[in-house]
Design an enzyme around this catalytic site. Sequence first.
Site, mmCIF file in Angstrom:
data_model
loop_
_atom_site.group_PDB
_atom_site.id
_atom_site.type_symbol
_atom_site.label_atom_id
_atom_site.label_comp_id
_atom_site.label_asym_id
_atom_site.label_seq_id
_atom_site.Cartn_x
_atom_site.Cartn_y
_atom_site.Cartn_z
ATOM 1 N N GLN A 98 -4.489 -1.828 10.003
ATOM 2 C CA GLN A 98 -4.520 -2.805 9.199
ATOM 3 C C GLN A 98 -4.914 -4.109 10.336
ATOM 4 O O GLN A 98 -4.564 -4.084 11.343
ATOM 5 C CB GLN A 98 -2.852 -3.361 8.852
ATOM 6 C CG GLN A 98 -2.715 -4.295 7.969
ATOM 7 C CD GLN A 98 -3.323 -4.574 6.667
ATOM 8 O OE1 GLN A 98 -3.587 -3.301 6.025
ATOM 9 N NE2 GLN A 98 -3.842 -5.826 6.024
ATOM 10 N N ASP B 17 -10.606 2.931 4.674
ATOM 11 C CA ASP B 17 -10.932 1.494 4.414
ATOM 12 C C ASP B 17 -12.508 1.304 4.172
ATOM 13 O O ASP B 17 -12.975 0.501 4.165
ATOM 14 C CB ASP B 17 -10.617 0.746 5.577
ATOM 15 C CG ASP B 17 -9.304 -0.280 5.280
ATOM 16 O OD1 ASP B 17 -9.453 -0.518 3.940
ATOM 17 O OD2 ASP B 17 -8.610 -0.483 6.301
ATOM 18 N N LYS C 79 0.887 -1.074 -0.051
ATOM 19 C CA LYS C 79 0.004 0.012 -0.162
ATOM 20 C C LYS C 79 0.866 1.213 -0.115
ATOM 21 O O LYS C 79 0.615 2.386 -0.701
ATOM 22 C CB LYS C 79 -0.916 -0.013 1.366
ATOM 23 C CG LYS C 79 -2.109 -1.078 1.103
ATOM 24 C CD LYS C 79 -2.645 -1.108 2.485
ATOM 25 C CE LYS C 79 -3.954 -2.654 2.216
ATOM 26 N NZ LYS C 79 -4.520 -2.722 3.494
HETATM 27 N N1 GUN Z 1 -6.656 -7.026 6.235
HETATM 28 C C1 GUN Z 1 -7.157 -7.594 5.241
HETATM 29 N N2 GUN Z 1 -7.603 -7.010 4.203
HETATM 30 C C2 GUN Z 1 -7.743 -5.664 4.940
HETATM 31 C C3 GUN Z 1 -8.219 -4.543 4.192
HETATM 32 O O1 GUN Z 1 -8.748 -4.261 3.344
HETATM 33 N N3 GUN Z 1 -7.978 -3.299 5.084
HETATM 34 C C4 GUN Z 1 -7.369 -3.584 6.504
HETATM 35 N N4 GUN Z 1 -7.314 -2.361 7.228
HETATM 36 N N5 GUN Z 1 -6.982 -4.819 6.780
HETATM 37 C C5 GUN Z 1 -6.991 -5.655 5.934
#
Ligand code: GUN
Length: 284
Positions: A95, A118, A51
Amino acid sequence: MYILDGKAYSQEIEKELSIEVDRLKAIHITPCLYVILVGDNPASLSYVTMKNKACSRVGIESKIIKFDENISQNVLLDEIDKLNNDKNVNGILVQLPLPKHINSNIILESIDINKDVDGFHPYNMGRLFCNLDSLLPATPFGIMMLLEYYKIDVKGKDVVIVGASNIVGKPLASLMLNAGASVSVCHIFTKDVKKFTKDADIVCVGVGKALLLSDDMVKDGAIIVDIGINKLDDGSIVGDVDFKNVSMKASYITPVPGGVGPMTISALLINTIKASKLQYEVAK
Ligand code: GUN
């Protein structure tokens, strides 16, 4: 059979986003994303690194804040509060998964709704549910963009989603429903998943189990979206779909890697830019 090439499309999206970020910078807005990582989960570390790199490719500022596995919930809430109140921070992403002693719902609900890139805050989830404009969860948003890019109209289609998480299954079901699909969601208590998938026009699978969707579970011409990411013992990455056999029956299918994953990242970049604009408008 056509491959739904998320990697190629995400590269096109990034080109457009770079131009948009340059435009924003010209009016003194530099989108800035903060990613919070708790603990040493290797998969999470690899996702946040991806990311971060994607942000720098398009000119978005980004920072990973790493905390020890043992951080208390209150200290984490304080850190989020600081970011909520920092006008130079436009996006906050925590995350997941978080360690067991931390209540993810409380953490996600503490994020400023305009910085919630998110789209996991109940406010943004609720707006999605009501088909109102909102910051959309990145994976479902990325899937919808990919289908649209390949001119796959989901209106009137029978869609089956395997996996009912807050991150993917539930928001994807809402997006599909909002777009006019008839949606079934299968989950851990579903008695017979094949009963649902075998007649579906579009099957989306995201449960984290390699080879879960086999060719006998889908009809000829089905559209297959593989949301799974599984690391095999030999180090290779595969999805939840038996790609070799299912692709023989499918009309369109996403590969893993190179399908949904890159689209998720593009969606996050789009959300970060959208959040920056939102805050700029609010501050005006
Ligand atoms: N863990 C797995 N997929 C995601 C996501 O799309 N966002 C976040 N914050 N954590 C994750």
